[in-house]
Structures are given as structure tokens and as C-alpha cells.
Design an enzyme around this catalytic site. Structure first.
Site, PDB file in Angstrom:
ATOM      1  CB  SER A 118      -6.569  -1.099   3.228  1.00 14.37           C
ATOM      2  OG  SER A 118      -6.079  -2.245   2.640  1.00 14.37           O
ATOM      3  CG  HIS A 139      -1.608  -1.329   6.036  1.00 13.26           C
ATOM      4  ND1 HIS A 139      -1.686  -0.026   5.598  1.00 13.26           N
ATOM      5  CD2 HIS A 139      -2.123  -2.080   5.028  1.00 13.26           C
ATOM      6  CE1 HIS A 139      -2.218   0.003   4.384  1.00 13.26           C
ATOM      7  NE2 HIS A 139      -2.490  -1.229   4.015  1.00 13.26           N
ATOM      8  CD  GLU A 151       0.065   3.106   7.424  1.00 12.71           C
ATOM      9  OE1 GLU A 151      -0.668   2.354   6.734  1.00 12.71           O
ATOM     10  OE2 GLU A 151      -0.084   4.330   7.420  1.00 12.71           O
ATOM     11  CG  ASN A 189      -4.507   3.139   1.938  1.00 18.62           C
ATOM     12  OD1 ASN A 189      -3.859   3.110   0.893  1.00 18.62           O
ATOM     13  ND2 ASN A 189      -4.822   2.046   2.601  1.00 18.62           N
TER      14      ASN A 189
HETATM   15  P1  NAD Z   1      -8.263 -11.224  -1.186  1.00 18.41           P
HETATM   16  O1  NAD Z   1      -9.659 -11.057  -1.643  1.00 18.41           O
HETATM   17  O2  NAD Z   1      -7.190 -11.521  -2.174  1.00 18.41           O
HETATM   18  O3  NAD Z   1      -8.216 -12.395  -0.076  1.00 18.41           O
HETATM   19  C1  NAD Z   1      -9.104 -12.445   1.004  1.00 18.41           C
HETATM   20  C2  NAD Z   1      -9.209 -13.905   1.453  1.00 18.41           C
HETATM   21  O4  NAD Z   1      -9.961 -13.928   2.682  1.00 18.41           O
HETATM   22  C3  NAD Z   1      -9.938 -14.815   0.467  1.00 18.41           C
HETATM   23  O5  NAD Z   1      -9.104 -15.917   0.144  1.00 18.41           O
HETATM   24  C4  NAD Z   1     -11.181 -15.266   1.245  1.00 18.41           C
HETATM   25  O6  NAD Z   1     -11.560 -16.605   0.950  1.00 18.41           O
HETATM   26  C5  NAD Z   1     -10.700 -15.128   2.673  1.00 18.41           C
HETATM   27  N1  NAD Z   1     -11.768 -15.069   3.672  1.00 18.41           N
HETATM   28  C6  NAD Z   1     -12.972 -14.455   3.578  1.00 18.41           C
HETATM   29  N2  NAD Z   1     -13.677 -14.660   4.712  1.00 18.41           N
HETATM   30  C7  NAD Z   1     -12.896 -15.401   5.539  1.00 18.41           C
HETATM   31  C8  NAD Z   1     -13.068 -15.931   6.853  1.00 18.41           C
HETATM   32  N3  NAD Z   1     -14.200 -15.742   7.539  1.00 18.41           N
HETATM   33  N4  NAD Z   1     -12.074 -16.660   7.383  1.00 18.41           N
HETATM   34  C9  NAD Z   1     -10.925 -16.872   6.682  1.00 18.41           C
HETATM   35  N5  NAD Z   1     -10.700 -16.388   5.442  1.00 18.41           N
HETATM   36  C10 NAD Z   1     -11.679 -15.659   4.880  1.00 18.41           C
HETATM   37  O7  NAD Z   1      -7.916  -9.909  -0.344  1.00 18.41           O
HETATM   38  P2  NAD Z   1      -6.480  -9.204  -0.139  1.00 18.41           P
HETATM   39  O8  NAD Z   1      -6.238  -8.245  -1.238  1.00 18.41           O
HETATM   40  O9  NAD Z   1      -5.475 -10.233   0.204  1.00 18.41           O
HETATM   41  O10 NAD Z   1      -6.797  -8.322   1.152  1.00 18.41           O
HETATM   42  C11 NAD Z   1      -6.795  -8.867   2.453  1.00 18.41           C
HETATM   43  C12 NAD Z   1      -6.675  -7.748   3.467  1.00 18.41           C
HETATM   44  O11 NAD Z   1      -5.454  -7.040   3.247  1.00 18.41           O
HETATM   45  C13 NAD Z   1      -7.785  -6.702   3.388  1.00 18.41           C
HETATM   46  O12 NAD Z   1      -8.086  -6.262   4.688  1.00 18.41           O
HETATM   47  C14 NAD Z   1      -7.152  -5.597   2.561  1.00 18.41           C
HETATM   48  O13 NAD Z   1      -7.710  -4.333   2.837  1.00 18.41           O
HETATM   49  C15 NAD Z   1      -5.723  -5.661   3.056  1.00 18.41           C
HETATM   50  N6  NAD Z   1      -4.701  -5.107   2.149  1.00 18.41           N
HETATM   51  C16 NAD Z   1      -4.741  -5.362   0.800  1.00 18.41           C
HETATM   52  C17 NAD Z   1      -3.739  -4.850  -0.023  1.00 18.41           C
HETATM   53  C18 NAD Z   1      -3.734  -5.147  -1.508  1.00 18.41           C
HETATM   54  O14 NAD Z   1      -2.994  -4.470  -2.237  1.00 18.41           O
HETATM   55  N7  NAD Z   1      -4.462  -6.143  -1.974  1.00 18.41           N
HETATM   56  C19 NAD Z   1      -2.699  -4.084   0.513  1.00 18.41           C
HETATM   57  C20 NAD Z   1      -2.668  -3.858   1.906  1.00 18.41           C
HETATM   58  C21 NAD Z   1      -3.682  -4.372   2.706  1.00 18.41           C
END
Ligand code: NAD
Length: 284
Positions: A118, A139, A151, A189
Site C-alpha cells: 500500500s 496494488h 493501481e 492512498n
Molecule cells: P494480512 O496481515 O491479512 O496478511 C499478511 C499475510 O502475510 C499473513 O498471512 C502472514 O502470515 C503472511 N506473511 C508474513 N510474512 C511472510 C513471509 N515471509 N512469507 C510469506 N507470507 C508471510 O495483510 P493484508 O491486509 O492482506 O495485506 C497484505 C499486503 O497488501 C500489505 O502489503 C498491505 O499493505 C497490502 N494491502 C492491504 C489492503 C487492505 O485493505 N488490507 C489493501 C491494499 C493493499
């Protein structure tokens, strides 16, 4: 034979990305360090597919076929054979930098290495690999199966070929990609978070109650969701982290996080996920 993609991180976003890829015919390797996260992700994808079937958007037989295309894995080496890798692991810079070093070593030559970050710099992530031309931001928005936008973020060294491939891939997933350059917060963002922050200042300064702020933006600006309800949905800790990136990266005090946001995060009132944010969520 269908093409293989790998999704690294099986959380909120990773499961949605795997879902959409598999629904569009890709074989997907879903990698997470936590086996429990993989189990949860497959269950969530199943539930979301059921919802699509119920709405008449998907044939009932398709569910098993789509789920059957997703292979869970816990080792990074399993990304081998994928022509597209989408990283959607936890939003921590040190983690992403290390992950991309590992991905660089494990992924096929010629694969597109995309990050769903993000707010972390694609240029910095790419610089950790031996192929910065093949690294790009992809994104997706939450919830991935529903939201149309992707994005597509070009890092400093991202090639035209990688950008064109990524734009085409997003279109093939039924999404609308928008190309942007790599500056803090990208576009989504950079615009959204200052609005949310200003809404929080309105609450802190007693301009209006949260419900009133959200009603103004919903009924007055035709936003489907008010900024404070959206902040609760995103997670107040995530909002704070993105504002810190904007503030630090752009060096302008107009991006300073509102003290009330800091206080709520310190109190553990993180929004929906903690059961309480600007609104109460009784079931958590
Ligand atoms: P989340 O916490 O729900 O999931 C993250 C996952 O990554 C977890 O299951 C964790 O076990 C795993 N993980 C951690 N270290 C790891 C590794 N070394 N190898 C493999 N897996 C690993 O997070 P999320 O909300 O799904 O966000 C993920 C990404 O997407 C982030 O970069 C976030 O900024 C981005 N994002 C999130 C949103 C949102 O609304 N949640 C929207 C757009 C982008």
C-alpha cells in the site's frame, strides 16, 4: 496447460488475489509462512465463491474447479514455475525487502515480480533484486474479488515491457489497471489518507461526531462509505502507518497524522478487526 502464478502471503489480500487469479484460469501457488493462514485463506475463498454462486455470478460446478487450482505451500521455493508472482505479505518494509531477495533467488527468470504494498517504495524493493526491471507494484483494492481497480506502480527501473505485461494481466483478470509512478502513497492512498486524517481532525476538534462526518460525506459527496467507517474497515493502525510514510516521504506537515488517530491506535482501538474504532463492532 494453464499458466501458473504465485501469491506470497495468504491474508486478507492474498486470498482475494489467489481467488481472482484461479477464477480466471490460472494455477495458483499460495505461499504463507503460517499454515493456519493458508487454511483460513482456503476457507475464506470457499465462502466467497459460495456467495458468488448464490448471487448467480458463478456456476455451482465452478467452485470445486477454482479451489482445485489453488495449491497451498509454506516454502518460498514453491514459487518456481510461476510467470507472475504477487507478494501480499505483511506491510513491513524490512520483511518485504528480505522477501524480494528470496523471491529473486527462487522465481523463474522472466517472471514478473509484483508487490501489493500500500505504501512501501517499489523502487527500494526492486533495488534488492538482480532484476529491478521486472519488479512492479500491483496494488489491488479490498475486497479483491469485488473492487475493479488495480493501481500499477512503476518503480524507477521498471521496464516498459514489465509495465505492459502487468497492465495486460490486470485486464485479463477483469480489472481496470491505472498506471502511476512510484512516489509515497502512489495515488490512491495519497488522496484517500489525507481525507481520512482530516475527518479525524474534525472529530478531535469537536466539529462533529463521527456519524455526522460520515453522513456529510455520504449524502453530500455521494461517497458509498464515510471516511471514518472506511478508516475502521482499513484498520486504524494501517491508516497511521500510511500517513507516516506520506509525512516522512513527502516531508510536508500537511500529512502529519492526527493526534486522535495516534491515541486510538495506542489504545488498541484499531477498527473492525479489534471490535472498536470510531464505531463499535460488537461481535469481535
Ligand atoms: P494480512 O496481515 O491479512 O496478511 C499478511 C499475510 O502475510 C499473513 O498471512 C502472514 O502470515 C503472511 N506473511 C508474513 N510474512 C511472510 C513471509 N515471509 N512469507 C510469506 N507470507 C508471510 O495483510 P493484508 O491486509 O492482506 O495485506 C497484505 C499486503 O497488501 C500489505 O502489503 C498491505 O499493505 C497490502 N494491502 C492491504 C489492503 C487492505 O485493505 N488490507 C489493501 C491494499 C493493499
Amino acid at each position: 496447460m494453464s499458466e501458473r502464478a504465485a501469491v506470497v502471503g495468504a491474508g486478507t489480500m492474498g486470498n482475494g488475489i489467489a481467488h481472482v487469479l484461479a477464477q480466471h484460469g490460472w494455477d495458483v501457488t499460495l505461499v504463507d509462512v503460517a499454515p493456519a493462514a493458508l487454511e483460513r485463506a482456503l476457507a475464506t475463498i470457499g465462502t466467497n465463491l459460495d456467495r458468488q454462486v448464490k448471487k448467480g455470478a458463478l456456476a455451482a460446478e465452478a467452485k470445486a474447479e477454482i479451489l482445485g487450482r489453488i495449491r497451498p505451500a509454506t516454502a518460498m521455493g514453491e514459487v518456481r514455475g510461476a510467470s507472475l508472482v504477487v507478494e501480499a505479505a505483511t506491510e513491513r518494509k524490512d520483511l518485504k525487502l528480505r522477501l524480494f531477495e528470496e523471491l529473486d533467488a527462487a522465481a523463474d527468470a522472466g517472471a514478473v515480480l509484483a508487490s501489493n504494498t500500500s505504501s512501501i517504495s517499489i523502487t527500494e524493493i526492486a533495488a534488492r533484486t538482480t532484476r529491478p526491471d521486472a519488479v512492479i507494484g500491483m496494488h489491488f483494492m479490498n475486497p479483491v474479488p469485488v473492487m475493479q481497480l488495480v493501481e500499477v506502480i512503476r518503480g524507477h527501473a521498471t521496464s516498459d515491457a514489465t509495465t505492459a505485461r502487468t497492465m495486460a494481466l490486470a485486464r485479463a483478470l477483469g480489472k481496470v489497471p491505472v498506471e502511476v509512478n512510484d512516489y509515497p502513497g502512489f495515488v490512491a492512498n495519497r488522496i484517500l489518507l489525507p481525507m481520512i486524517n482530516e475527518a479525524i481532525f474534525c472529530v478531535m476538534e469537536g466539529v462533529a461526531e463521527p456519524e455526522a462526518v460520515d453522513t456529510v460525506m455520504k449524502l453530500g459527496m455521494a461517497h458509498p462509505m464515510g471516511p471514518l467507517a472506511l478508516a475502521d474497515f482499513i484498520g486504524l493502525d494501517v491508516c497511521l502507518a500510511i500517513l507516516e510514510v506520506l509525512h516522512q516521504g513527502l516531508g510536508d506537515d500537511k500529512y502529519r497524522p492526527c493526534p486522535l488517530l495516534r491515541r486510538m491506535v495506542a489504545a488498541g482501538h484499531l477498527g473492525r478487526k479489534s471490535g472498536r474504532g470510531f464505531y463499535p463492532y460488537g461481535d469481535r
